[in-house]
Design a protein around this motif. Structure first.
Motif, mmCIF file in Angstrom:
data_model
loop_
_atom_site.group_PDB
_atom_site.id
_atom_site.type_symbol
_atom_site.label_atom_id
_atom_site.label_comp_id
_atom_site.label_asym_id
_atom_site.label_seq_id
_atom_site.Cartn_x
_atom_site.Cartn_y
_atom_site.Cartn_z
ATOM 1 N N PRO A 90 0.810 -1.221 0.000
ATOM 2 C CA PRO A 90 0.000 0.000 0.000
ATOM 3 C C PRO A 90 0.844 1.272 0.000
ATOM 4 N N SER A 91 0.235 2.304 -0.558
ATOM 5 C CA SER A 91 0.819 3.646 -0.479
ATOM 6 C C SER A 91 -0.306 4.621 -0.171
ATOM 7 N N ILE A 92 0.034 5.683 0.511
ATOM 8 C CA ILE A 92 -0.989 6.644 0.924
ATOM 9 C C ILE A 92 -1.662 7.279 -0.286
ATOM 10 N N THR A 93 -0.917 7.536 -1.323
ATOM 11 C CA THR A 93 -1.490 8.219 -2.489
ATOM 12 C C THR A 93 -2.481 7.333 -3.246
ATOM 13 N N LYS A 94 -2.221 6.033 -3.303
ATOM 14 C CA LYS A 94 -3.083 5.135 -4.077
ATOM 15 C C LYS A 94 -4.213 4.527 -3.250
ATOM 16 N N HIS A 95 -3.967 4.290 -1.959
ATOM 17 C CA HIS A 95 -4.877 3.437 -1.205
ATOM 18 C C HIS A 95 -5.696 4.151 -0.141
ATOM 19 N N LEU A 96 -5.620 5.455 -0.097
ATOM 20 C CA LEU A 96 -6.512 6.176 0.795
ATOM 21 C C LEU A 96 -7.929 6.073 0.224
ATOM 22 N N ASN A 97 -8.856 5.545 1.024
ATOM 23 C CA ASN A 97 -10.255 5.330 0.605
ATOM 24 C C ASN A 97 -10.403 4.267 -0.492
ATOM 25 N N VAL A 98 -9.452 3.339 -0.584
ATOM 26 C CA VAL A 98 -9.549 2.273 -1.576
ATOM 27 C C VAL A 98 -10.642 1.276 -1.168
ATOM 28 N N THR A 99 -11.273 0.665 -2.158
ATOM 29 C CA THR A 99 -12.253 -0.401 -1.926
ATOM 30 C C THR A 99 -11.756 -1.671 -2.604
ATOM 31 N N ILE A 100 -11.721 -2.759 -1.844
ATOM 32 C CA ILE A 100 -11.269 -4.042 -2.388
ATOM 33 C C ILE A 100 -12.386 -5.063 -2.198
ATOM 34 N N ALA A 101 -12.711 -5.772 -3.257
ATOM 35 C CA ALA A 101 -13.767 -6.781 -3.209
ATOM 36 C C ALA A 101 -13.228 -8.107 -3.728
ATOM 37 N N CYS A 102 -13.812 -9.194 -3.222
ATOM 38 C CA CYS A 102 -13.502 -10.534 -3.736
ATOM 39 C C CYS A 102 -14.803 -11.140 -4.239
ATOM 40 N N LYS A 103 -14.813 -11.534 -5.497
ATOM 41 C CA LYS A 103 -16.005 -12.118 -6.114
ATOM 42 C C LYS A 103 -15.739 -13.587 -6.411
ATOM 43 N N ILE A 104 -16.602 -14.462 -5.888
ATOM 44 C CA ILE A 104 -16.502 -15.895 -6.134
ATOM 45 C C ILE A 104 -17.529 -16.254 -7.203
ATOM 46 N N VAL A 105 -17.057 -16.831 -8.306
ATOM 47 C CA VAL A 105 -17.917 -17.165 -9.439
ATOM 48 C C VAL A 105 -17.897 -18.675 -9.632
ATOM 49 N N ASP A 106 -19.077 -19.324 -9.558
ATOM 50 C CA ASP A 106 -19.107 -20.781 -9.726
ATOM 51 C C ASP A 106 -19.178 -21.151 -11.198
ATOM 52 N N SER A 107 -19.211 -22.464 -11.467
ATOM 53 C CA SER A 107 -19.170 -22.941 -12.850
ATOM 54 C C SER A 107 -20.407 -22.541 -13.639
ATOM 55 N N GLY A 108 -21.490 -22.215 -12.928
ATOM 56 C CA GLY A 108 -22.705 -21.767 -13.608
ATOM 57 C C GLY A 108 -22.778 -20.261 -13.739
ATOM 58 N N GLU A 109 -21.658 -19.585 -13.456
ATOM 59 C CA GLU A 109 -21.534 -18.132 -13.541
ATOM 60 C C GLU A 109 -22.369 -17.396 -12.498
ATOM 61 N N LYS A 110 -22.831 -18.100 -11.471
ATOM 62 C CA LYS A 110 -23.429 -17.415 -10.333
ATOM 63 C C LYS A 110 -22.301 -16.913 -9.451
ATOM 64 N N PHE A 111 -22.505 -15.771 -8.806
ATOM 65 C CA PHE A 111 -21.407 -15.243 -8.008
ATOM 66 C C PHE A 111 -21.911 -14.631 -6.705
ATOM 67 N N LYS A 112 -20.979 -14.566 -5.743
ATOM 68 C CA LYS A 112 -21.201 -13.875 -4.480
ATOM 69 C C LYS A 112 -19.966 -13.036 -4.209
ATOM 70 N N GLU A 113 -20.161 -11.931 -3.492
ATOM 71 C CA GLU A 113 -19.073 -10.963 -3.360
ATOM 72 C C GLU A 113 -19.022 -10.400 -1.951
ATOM 73 N N LYS A 114 -17.802 -10.155 -1.470
ATOM 74 C CA LYS A 114 -17.566 -9.484 -0.194
ATOM 75 C C LYS A 114 -16.632 -8.301 -0.423
ATOM 76 N N THR A 115 -16.815 -7.256 0.391
ATOM 77 C CA THR A 115 -16.043 -6.019 0.225
ATOM 78 C C THR A 115 -15.253 -5.716 1.490
ATOM 79 N N PHE A 116 -14.057 -5.125 1.303
ATOM 80 C CA PHE A 116 -13.173 -4.787 2.416
ATOM 81 C C PHE A 116 -12.763 -3.319 2.301
#
Length: 314
Positions: free
Chosen positions: A282-308
């Motif tokens: 991380p750097s202060i210039t790039k990551h201040l107020n950054v949003t990071i999400a992880c999306k899990i996509v199954d073989s049927g293209e259904k997905f669920k997502e969490k945000t950090f």
């Protein structure tokens, strides 16, 4: 006092040897008579022991008969319930029987389909496995045993089914029975789930950070895609780097690297649990107020997502 013992069955009647012990109290007498009968004979529900006694003060002889149903030991039935069953599960139903004598127990399994009152007896087959039961002698001289029925959930196509364990014993007038399990065909394979992203809540400029996200009950081709939205920027996706391979073009973006940290078999057949990670500096210039999400996509293209969201960066 004359006393005699006789055993009776459907085929024969025999006199039994006995032993008497007489005692007196004042002008009266007490007589105790004992005989020994092999317990195996009581496996025949028609077998009886009759004792007859006669005294000169009595108008005539009196008698009493004793059969296996008069004995104090009768089977007690306890079933092991199962609350939920999923497609593909290996299911074991158990029926425990205790406190019976003699050792002449018969356990039968039945199934009853939804909407029907007909009981269909289950026999051991490719669909159902019913091992032979064996009795154990307990400290008080009675017997106990456990009857098993196992099957694979995918073998059953009915909309609903009820299993019944029925116990027959010479000491019982009517059989005992208990319902072990009833399920409806709505117990499908569990859908995949995703956990919250976890990692350090406070970041320091120039010090590497790794975030993790886990998922359960996933198919083999399920993917994890990390999405980063820097302050005021456009979201971009980071795909996982295949395990054991060097980071390739397109799998990383501006210093972000995603890996499959762990892949294990789930407790449900043919499904997997895994953990994915995202590592960056991380750097202060790039990551201040950054949003990071992880999306899990199954073989049927259904997905669920969490945000950090990072709480602090210094």
């Amino acid at each position: 006092m004359d006393i005699s013992w006789t055993s009776k069955s459907a085929k024969s009647q025999e006199k039994i040897q006995s032993k008497e012990n007489m005692s007196n109290y004042g002008n009266t007498f007490n007589l105790e008579s004992k005989c020994t009968v092999p317990g195996e004979l009581f496996k025949d529900p028609e077998f009886k022991v009759m004792v007859t006694w006669k005294h000169e003060s009595m108008e005539g002889p009196e008698f009493r008969e004793l059969s296996v149903r008069d004995l104090p030991w009768h089977p007690k039935l306890q079933a092991t319930p199962i609350e939920s069953v999923f497609q593909g599960d290996e299911v074991l139903l158990q029926c425990r029987v205790s406190d019976y004598f003699p050792d002449a127990l018969v356990v039968k399994w039945f199934e009853k389909k939804m909407g029907s009152q007909e009981l269909v007896e289950i026999i051991s087959s490719e669909k159902y496995n019913i091992p032979e039961i064996s009795s154990c002698r307990t400290e008080n001289g009675t017997f106990s045993s456990t009857a098993d029925l196992s099957y694979k959930r995918s073998d059953l196509s009915e909309k609903g089914i009820e299993f019944i364990c029925r116990v027959e014993h010479p000491s019982l007038g009517t059989p005992l029975q208990n319902t072990i399990l009833q399920y409806k065909d709505t117990a499908e394979m569990p859908t995949f789930s995703i956990n919250n992203i976890y990692g350090p809540q406070t970041w320091y400029n120039g010090e590497k950070v790794t975030l993790y996200c886990g998922a359960s009950y996933c198919t083999e081709n399920t993917k994890a895609i990390w999405r980063v939205t820097e302050a005021g920027g456009t979201p971009y996706d980071i795909l996982e780097t295949p395990s054991g391979e060097e980071t390739k073009s397109g799998l990383q973006h501006s210093g972000y690297v995603a890996h499959r940290e762990r892949t294990e078999k789930s407790d449900k057949e043919d499904l997997l649990d895994f953990t994915s990670s995202l590592t960056f500096t991380p750097s202060i210039t790039k990551h201040l107020n950054v949003t990071i999400a992880c999306k899990i996509v199954d073989s049927g293209e259904k997905f669920k997502e969490k945000t950090f969201h990072c709480k602090n960066i210094f």
